[in-house]
Design an enzyme around this catalytic site. Structure first.
Site, PDB file in Angstrom:
ATOM      1  N   HIS A 107      26.949  -5.098  51.983  1.00  0.00           N
ATOM      2  CA  HIS A 107      25.608  -4.223  52.503  1.00  0.00           C
ATOM      3  C   HIS A 107      24.589  -5.029  51.951  1.00  0.00           C
ATOM      4  O   HIS A 107      24.442  -5.633  51.095  1.00  0.00           O
ATOM      5  CB  HIS A 107      25.739  -2.774  51.573  1.00  0.00           C
ATOM      6  N   ASP A 125      32.750  -4.862  49.309  1.00  0.00           N
ATOM      7  CA  ASP A 125      31.684  -3.733  49.260  1.00  0.00           C
ATOM      8  C   ASP A 125      30.630  -4.175  48.198  1.00  0.00           C
ATOM      9  O   ASP A 125      30.288  -3.480  47.425  1.00  0.00           O
ATOM     10  CB  ASP A 125      32.437  -2.474  48.472  1.00  0.00           C
TER      11      ASP A 125
END
Ligand code: GRE
Ligand code: ZN
Length: 316
Positions: free
Chosen positions: A15, A278
């Site tokens: 991200h 992640d």
């Protein structure tokens, strides 16, 4: 990091925070450590990729992305966010790829934006975060997005988002102090529910080649697959298990558990499992080392770290 092409480590749920979108959508949970990394698309990120052994990050906006904006803001903002992501990828095309953000408040515009970013920018699909202004993704108004994804042969990655306020109130308020920890559980419950609802809706019968990615080793669905299949399949023309194993892929994002990996391999098969970290919530090196040292065959490691992603995302 110079790895031979057949060992290019590709990570899919990695991200960042677009600087303009940041004015509209706060990250779900951001310490300074996380925030600095969400904002960085250059030296720090590349250094931590090198240190951890990640060759390619498929970049995505962090939650909640554009899923809680009204159409009048979301459509143009999603375009500008995707334009900037494309610029970022062009600066390091051997290290970055991208998932589009979609202005889900306007499903038709989302279809167009998916097509634009895939055909013009080479994006690998799109990521949607949680409920879309309170709606689950099985809602019929979102079906055209999945239909176009099927036509373009790109996956839709369903990422968690913060729970509905009524759910947060009823289920989690008593532990508000623990909300950051509780959020991870709320994420899994809601995202597994999204997946179950999509199967029940009949969308995957209408579009049997749709490809959906779930993070966190399938948001606990592989562990619950026997039970979910048992309770739902009698009312479905194609069993839950068959649809789940045909249309869904899962990543290892934020869930570096060998027993959970074994369960997922046994229920779905190794071809459905793709590596993810992640980032920046989890550490690149910890994720890579976990797979590298897992008691599975080198062929299976190769599929998880690179081969399955190269096939699903057309990255050869
Ligand atoms: C995630 O992206 O998976 C995430 C968040 C916020 C908190 C924890 C987390 O977006 O894993
Ligand atoms: Zn994530």
């Amino acid at each position: 990091m110079a790895t031979p092409n057949n060992r290019r480590v590709i990570a899919l749920e990695e991200h960042y925070m677009d600087p303009e979108l940041a004015n509209y959508a706060d990250s779900e949970d951001g310490s300074d450590f996380v925030r600095v990394r969400l904002d960085d698309l250059g030296a720090l990120r590349l250094k931590e990729m090198d240190e951890g052994g990640i060759d390619v990050q498929v970049l995505s906006q962090t939650a909640p992305s554009t899923q809680r904006l009204d159409a009048d803001i979301a459509v143009a903002l999603a375009q500008r966010t995707n334009d900037r992501l494309y610029e970022t990828i062009l600066q390091h095309p051997d290290r970055f790829a991208g998932f589009a953000c979609l202005p889900t408040a306007d499903p038709r515009a989302s279809v167009d934006e998916l097509e634009r970013t895939v055909t013009q920018y080479g994006f690998r699909g799109a990521m949607v975060h949680g409920l879309c202004n309170g709606l689950f993704l099985d809602d019929k108004r979102f079906w055209p997005i999945f239909e176009r994804a099927q036509d373009l042969d790109v996956p839709i990655y369903i990422h968690p988002g913060r729970p509905h306020p009524a759910v947060a109130e009823a289920y989690y308020r008593d532990y508000a102090k623990e909300f950051a920890g509780m959020l991870v559980w709320a994420f899994t419950v809601e995202t597994a529910t999204q997946a179950i609802r999509i199967v029940l809706s009949g969308m995957l019968e209408a579009y049997p080649k749709v490809k959906i990615i779930l993070g966190h080793l399938g948001e606990s669905l592989p562990f619950s697959l026997w039970r979910v299949d048992w309770s739902f399949s009698r009312n479905l023309p194609v069993s839950f298990r068959e649809q789940f194993c045909r249309n869904f892929y899962v990543t290892t994002s934020g869930n570096f558990s060998t027993p959970a990996l074994f369960c997922t391999m046994m229920e779905m098969g190794v071809d459905r499992i793709l590596f993810s970290v992640d980032y920046p919530w989890k550490n690149n090196g910890a994720g890579v080392k976990w797979i590298e040292e897992a008691p599975i065959s080198s062929e299976d490691k190769e599929k998880i770290l690179t081969g399955n992603a190269r096939r699903l995302l057309h990255m050869d």
